[in-house]
Design a protein around this motif. Structure first.
Motif, PDB file in Angstrom:
ATOM      1  N   ALA B 152       0.748  -1.121  -0.038  1.00  0.00           N
ATOM      2  CA  ALA B 152       0.022   0.012   0.170  1.00  0.00           C
ATOM      3  C   ALA B 152       0.701   1.255   0.031  1.00  0.00           C
ATOM      4  O   ALA B 152       0.480   2.248  -0.624  1.00  0.00           O
ATOM      5  N   LYS B 153       2.145   1.222   0.604  1.00  0.00           N
ATOM      6  CA  LYS B 153       2.877   2.260   0.415  1.00  0.00           C
ATOM      7  C   LYS B 153       4.010   2.196  -0.451  1.00  0.00           C
ATOM      8  O   LYS B 153       4.980   3.108  -0.354  1.00  0.00           O
ATOM      9  N   LEU B 155       6.613   0.238  -0.325  1.00  0.00           N
ATOM     10  CA  LEU B 155       8.019   0.366   0.308  1.00  0.00           C
ATOM     11  C   LEU B 155       8.925  -0.584  -0.280  1.00  0.00           C
ATOM     12  O   LEU B 155       8.718  -1.615  -0.899  1.00  0.00           O
ATOM     13  N   LEU B 156      10.157  -0.409  -0.018  1.00  0.00           N
ATOM     14  CA  LEU B 156      11.300  -1.212  -0.578  1.00  0.00           C
ATOM     15  C   LEU B 156      12.063  -1.874   0.123  1.00  0.00           C
ATOM     16  O   LEU B 156      13.004  -2.521  -0.279  1.00  0.00           O
ATOM     17  N   GLY B 158      11.078  -3.873   3.301  1.00  0.00           N
ATOM     18  CA  GLY B 158      10.511  -4.662   4.240  1.00  0.00           C
ATOM     19  C   GLY B 158       9.081  -4.181   4.926  1.00  0.00           C
ATOM     20  O   GLY B 158       8.731  -3.099   4.325  1.00  0.00           O
ATOM     21  N   PRO B 159       8.183  -4.835   5.553  1.00  0.00           N
ATOM     22  CA  PRO B 159       6.888  -4.618   5.925  1.00  0.00           C
ATOM     23  C   PRO B 159       7.007  -3.434   7.103  1.00  0.00           C
ATOM     24  O   PRO B 159       7.888  -3.251   7.636  1.00  0.00           O
ATOM     25  N   CYS B 160       6.236  -2.534   6.911  1.00  0.00           N
ATOM     26  CA  CYS B 160       5.785  -1.595   7.951  1.00  0.00           C
ATOM     27  C   CYS B 160       5.297  -2.002   9.285  1.00  0.00           C
ATOM     28  O   CYS B 160       5.014  -3.316   9.146  1.00  0.00           O
ATOM     29  N   GLY B 161       4.985  -1.386  10.229  1.00  0.00           N
ATOM     30  CA  GLY B 161       4.496  -1.778  11.444  1.00  0.00           C
ATOM     31  C   GLY B 161       3.070  -2.173  11.424  1.00  0.00           C
ATOM     32  O   GLY B 161       2.605  -2.599  12.259  1.00  0.00           O
ATOM     33  N   GLY B 162       2.375  -1.726  10.419  1.00  0.00           N
ATOM     34  CA  GLY B 162       1.025  -2.099  10.312  1.00  0.00           C
ATOM     35  C   GLY B 162       0.721  -3.485   9.568  1.00  0.00           C
ATOM     36  O   GLY B 162      -0.305  -3.883   9.744  1.00  0.00           O
ATOM     37  N   THR B 163       1.728  -4.243   9.264  1.00  0.00           N
ATOM     38  CA  THR B 163       1.561  -5.668   8.872  1.00  0.00           C
ATOM     39  C   THR B 163       0.897  -6.529   9.695  1.00  0.00           C
ATOM     40  O   THR B 163       1.253  -6.258  11.034  1.00  0.00           O
ATOM     41  N   GLU B 169      -2.096  -3.260   6.645  1.00  0.00           N
ATOM     42  CA  GLU B 169      -3.000  -2.460   7.308  1.00  0.00           C
ATOM     43  C   GLU B 169      -4.154  -1.831   6.662  1.00  0.00           C
ATOM     44  O   GLU B 169      -5.093  -1.272   7.734  1.00  0.00           O
ATOM     45  N   ILE B 170      -4.294  -1.526   5.562  1.00  0.00           N
ATOM     46  CA  ILE B 170      -5.173  -0.798   4.981  1.00  0.00           C
ATOM     47  C   ILE B 170      -6.615  -1.994   4.731  1.00  0.00           C
ATOM     48  O   ILE B 170      -7.759  -1.313   4.314  1.00  0.00           O
ATOM     49  N   THR B 179       5.380  -9.478   3.378  1.00  0.00           N
ATOM     50  CA  THR B 179       5.450 -10.976   3.917  1.00  0.00           C
ATOM     51  C   THR B 179       5.673 -11.991   2.714  1.00  0.00           C
ATOM     52  O   THR B 179       6.095 -12.953   2.755  1.00  0.00           O
TER      53      THR B 179
END
Lengths: 288, 219
Positions: B152-153, B155-156, B158-163, B169-170, B179
């Motif tokens: 969703a973001k 990112l390049l 690894g996962p964010c804290g919202g995983t 997270e969305i 993941t």
């Protein structure tokens, strides 16, 4: 003593946080900051927390400095591109802000401006690299700065993340990218936290465990259901549910958690979420 | 393929309101495959529009034609009697709609669909985005799973804290791309790759007004 110095000396460091309000009336926030002055080493200033638009974290960090409290300037990558981030960092440096916590940021669709274009030009790991570059005297494009920064940069980690391995690998990347301290997502499972610390301690980076004040059983259930990386154990929920004064019980629980963590990590980061004036009570319950 | 969704009848009714002779053009490639803009959908949309106008007591003449591709000018040439109409509604992707608009610059060309993304047909009627056409492919670093399009973001590293349990997270109905990437690289015995920091992306390559000129291939 400053935040960086206290960590370097190996003191058990306490930080808490202040959420900038939505609107120009800062009286309640100032009241909270003053209640925490002298009780904590530094205060995090959240950056449009949960993607809800509020006063800029840079402005509030400066207000903290003026009030005599050391800020930890939280910076997310959601709302600004690399020009905006670097320019705000230089601004923070000249205002006297020393500590920066680099975060990716919650997605815009979780906040109060759901139609906003999310930026995420950079993310937490790359932002840490950028800060390292500014400290060395150059911007992201390699241009030399007239006067470099001297930031103490940190990051976050979620010790109870599921799955955990990718989270830990990212934690290692953050260290490689220049993170000098960590604050964690709320810790409730002490066993898991110990396991995390066993693996993390070899990096010698101070870690402040996140303590999130539970105000009621309902709040605990809400966190379990909606907040990633937080799992409040059933026993704690029961303890809150059985209590006639759940807030007082929550304060007691937070104090107990701090006591349990005292010899495990470098300090604690207390998130009281709107009840910042209760932080001194939590510290008293912890015997600090 | 390019995936598009049909615009609501109400919106098409509004944009065609001042015209009495309309040509509705389908595209035989991507929007046919995603069941949005092929011959069948042109017929359904035209029928619905005729009915809607009839209810208002204002008949409308709608021509229906579908060509193989609207993003190729040679196929657009196959359209017939275009100048008998006052406007064209195109059920192709944004490129196809503009192909028609370029060929008939004097005609109003109206979009009948919203172009969504480049993706897969996962199962009947269900499509997922796979590619953002960012112009700087890194699939060799991410186990063949694109975080630009699927995180969703974008990112390049690894996962964010919202995983959360492998979900995003969305929305818990969406997979956490990082993941998936981690699991894929682990399966391939290449977690070393996961630990390499991927530098900030060159978004100039994803910028607007892009073109590709093979005539300059010798450069």
């Amino acid at each position: 003593m400053g935040f960086k110095e206290a960590l370097a000396k190996g003191e058990f460091v306490i930080t808490a946080e202040v959420g900038p309000p939505k609107g120009t009336d800062i009286s309640e926030m100032v009241h909270h900051v003053e209640a925490l002055k002298g009780k904590v080493t530094a205060l995090n200033v959240t950056d449009n927390q949960s993607a809800v638009m509020r006063i800029s974290t840079l402005a509030v960090s400066k207000i903290l400095l003026d009030l005599g409290v050391e800020p930890i300037y939280q910076m997310t990558c959601r709302d600004r591109n690399r020009l905006g981030l670097q320019s705000d960092l230089l601004g923070a440096a000249v205002l006297g802000i020393k500590n920066v916590l680099a975060l990716t940021g919650d997605h815009t669709t979780l906040g109060d401006h759901k139609s906003a274009k999310p930026v995420f030009d950079l993310e937490s790991v790359q932002l840490l690299q950028v800060i390292q570059g500014l400290n060395e005297g150059h911007d992201m494009a390699g241009n030399e700065l007239k006067g470099k920064t001297d930031f103490f940069a940190g990051a976050i980690v979620t010790p109870e993340a599921n799955p955990f391995e990718p989270q830990f690998a990212k934690f290692e990347k953050k260290i490689e990218a220049g993170a000098k301290f960590f604050q964690t997502q709320a810790v409730y499972d002490i066993k898991k936290f110990h396991a995390f610390m066993d693996r993390a301690s070899k990096y010698n980076v101070p870690i402040l465990a996140g303590i999130l004040l539970l105000k009621s059983a309902g709040m605990a259930r809400f966190l379990n259901k909606f907040v990633a990386g937080i799992s409040v154990p059933d026993e704690l929920i029961q303890e809150l549910a059985n209590s006639e004064k759940p807030l007082a019980k929550g304060i007691e629980i937070a104090g107990r958690q701090i006591r349990e963590l005292r010899n495990v990590c470098a300090g604690v980061h207390i998130m009281a979420i709107g009840a910042e004036d209760k932080v001194p009570d939590i510290l008293a319950a912890a015997g600090i | 393929m390019i995936v598009a969704e049909p615009k609501k009848l109400e919106e098409i009714k509004q944009m065609t309101d001042k015209f009495d002779r309309i040509l509705m053009v389908g595209c035989g490639t991507c929007t046919t495959v995603c069941l949005t803009g092929g011959e069948r959908e042109v017929n359904l949309m035209a029928t619905a529009l005729r009915l809607a106008r009839k209810v208002e007591g204002r008949d409308v003449e709608i021509g229906e034609q579908t060509i193989l591709r609207q993003c190729d000018f040679e196929y657009i040439d196959e359209l017939k009697d275009v100048h008998n109409y006052q406007a064209i509604v195109s059920l192709a992707c944004g490129a196809g709609i503009q192909g028609i608009a370029r060929k008939f610059p004097e005609m109003p060309v109206l979009p009948g669909v919203n172009t969504k993304f480049i993706g897969f047909n996962e199962e009947f009627g269900y499509y997922t985005e796979q590619c953002k056409a960012c112009g700087d492919c890194i699939l060799h670093l991410t186990g063949g799973i694109c975080p630009i399009a699927r995180c969703a973001k974008g990112l390049l590293n690894g996962p964010c804290g919202g995983t959360n349990n492998g979900k995003c997270e969305i929305g818990s109905d969406k997979d956490c791309a990082w993941t998936l990437i981690y699991n894929q690289l682990e399966r391939q015995g290449n977690l070393k790759q996961f630990k390499e920091i991927i530098a900030a992306k060159d978004f100039a390559k994803a910028g607007n007004i892009r073109s590709m000129d093979l005539r300059k291939a010798g450069d």
